[in-house]
Write a protein that holds these residues in place. Structure first.
Motif, PDB file in Angstrom:
ATOM      1  N   UNK A 271      37.041  34.601  40.760  1.00 23.87           N
ATOM      2  CA  UNK A 271      37.112  35.980  40.287  1.00 23.87           C
ATOM      3  C   UNK A 271      38.461  36.620  40.595  1.00 23.87           C
ATOM      4  N   UNK A 272      39.051  36.276  41.723  1.00 24.07           N
ATOM      5  CA  UNK A 272      40.320  36.890  42.126  1.00 24.07           C
ATOM      6  C   UNK A 272      41.484  36.460  41.244  1.00 24.07           C
ATOM      7  N   UNK A 273      41.282  35.449  40.406  1.00 23.54           N
ATOM      8  CA  UNK A 273      42.347  34.987  39.508  1.00 23.54           C
ATOM      9  C   UNK A 273      42.477  35.867  38.271  1.00 23.54           C
ATOM     10  N   UNK A 274      41.543  36.803  38.077  1.00 27.40           N
ATOM     11  CA  UNK A 274      41.524  37.603  36.856  1.00 27.40           C
ATOM     12  C   UNK A 274      41.711  39.085  37.147  1.00 27.40           C
ATOM     13  N   UNK A 275      42.232  39.797  36.139  1.00 26.67           N
ATOM     14  CA  UNK A 275      42.275  41.256  36.147  1.00 26.67           C
ATOM     15  C   UNK A 275      41.685  41.734  34.831  1.00 26.67           C
ATOM     16  N   UNK A 276      40.916  42.812  34.876  1.00 29.71           N
ATOM     17  CA  UNK A 276      40.367  43.391  33.653  1.00 29.71           C
ATOM     18  C   UNK A 276      41.355  44.421  33.117  1.00 29.71           C
ATOM     19  N   UNK A 277      41.734  44.262  31.849  1.00 32.95           N
ATOM     20  CA  UNK A 277      42.767  45.111  31.251  1.00 32.95           C
ATOM     21  C   UNK A 277      42.327  45.639  29.896  1.00 32.95           C
ATOM     22  N   UNK A 278      42.837  46.818  29.543  1.00 32.21           N
ATOM     23  CA  UNK A 278      42.643  47.320  28.185  1.00 32.21           C
ATOM     24  C   UNK A 278      43.547  46.510  27.250  1.00 32.21           C
TER      25      UNK A 278
END
Length: 281
Positions: free
Chosen positions: A231-238
């Motif tokens: 999970x820490x490998x990802x960022x949620x972005x617009x």
């Protein structure tokens, strides 16, 4: 099993044995128009018959790859499990150096993109034992992992804008492989608020529909397809910030943390761009 035309390769069944002489002649004379093995231009088999890898057709119209191998002949070659579902096959190297654009390696690297079958043969006395159809499931620095059966296009699809900034076909395919692990993204979206990690945009509040995109903080191009993501490998972005991040990645080579800082500062400088404006009556 006697191979008379290139097309006969596509009719082989697991366990069929082809003599070395027969397969040698098919590869060699498939290029000779006056030969009894001639199958037309579409049946042209590339590379010499002495090599362990050949291919039917030319990229991007390759129809199949033919691999003839002796397990254990190279350090990385051989079955990876007792059930013979996965086979490690080494890239071709010249003077110890591997070029992923060399044709013999390129047809392996591009297999997940074009989905042609890989016909795997292992040595059996004076012949070649047909192991079946395989596809590339992982790409390492020195070898590929061939998995029994053909992957579907759905299994290796990835958003186009995630592919634009990958450099090199091996890295591109590594991205496709890692993208098969969709479960991590699903979990991330189930436990995190759907707010942009950079500008705090709330897509649902602005547009009335729930939407967010997952971005790999560490480019998949930097690790092999066997890397286990968390999970820490990802960022949620617009969508806007996601696109901007990739543009910065391409132009500056910055890591995600640096890009987030730069774009976050811009968002604070122009708060009106991100503020939700009331609708006109």
């Amino acid at each position: 099993m006697e191979l008379n035309k290139t097309q006969d390769l596509f009719s082989l069944s697991i366990g069929d044995i082809v003599t070395k002489r027969n397969l040698f002649d098919l590869v060699k004379f498939s290029k000779v128009e006056a030969s009894p093995y001639w199958s037309g231009p579409e049946g042209f088999i590339g590379n010499t018959p002495m090599q362990g890898i050949n291919w039917v057709g030319q990229l991007p119209e390759v129809q199949a790859v033919i691999i003839k191998t002796r397990p254990g002949s190279y350090d990385d070659d051989g079955w990876s499990d007792d059930g013979k579902t996965s086979y490690h096959y080494s890239f071709k190297a010249r003077n110890g150096e591997i070029s992923y654009t060399e044709k013999a390696n390129e047809v392996l690297v591009k297999q997940p993109q074009h989905l042609y079958p890989i016909f795997l043969f292992t040595e059996h006395n004076d012949g070649w034992y047909f192991e079946g159809d395989f596809s590339v499931s992982e790409i390492e620095n020195k070898f590929v992992v061939l998995h029994r059966g053909m992957a579907s296009a759905a299994e290796i699809s990835a958003p186009q804008d995630e592919l634009l900034f990958q450099e090199g076909e091996r890295k591109y395919v590594a991205h496709l492989m890692a993208e098969r692990c969709k479960g991590v993204v699903k979990v991330l979206k189930s436990v995190e608020s759907w707010l942009c990690d950079i500008c705090d945009e709330d897509f649902l509040a602005r547009y009335g529909v729930k939407y967010i995109e997952a971005h790999h903080k560490v480019p998949i191009s930097t690790f092999s397809a066997s890397y286990v993501v968390s999970l820490s490998d990802f960022a949620l972005l617009c969508p806007n910030c996601h696109k901007a991040v990739h543009i910065y990645m391409k132009k500056s080579g910055y890591e995600y943390a640096k890009i987030k800082s730069v774009l976050g500062a811009k968002a604070q400088s122009f708060p009106g761009l991100y503020a939700i404006k009331p609708r006109s009556p």
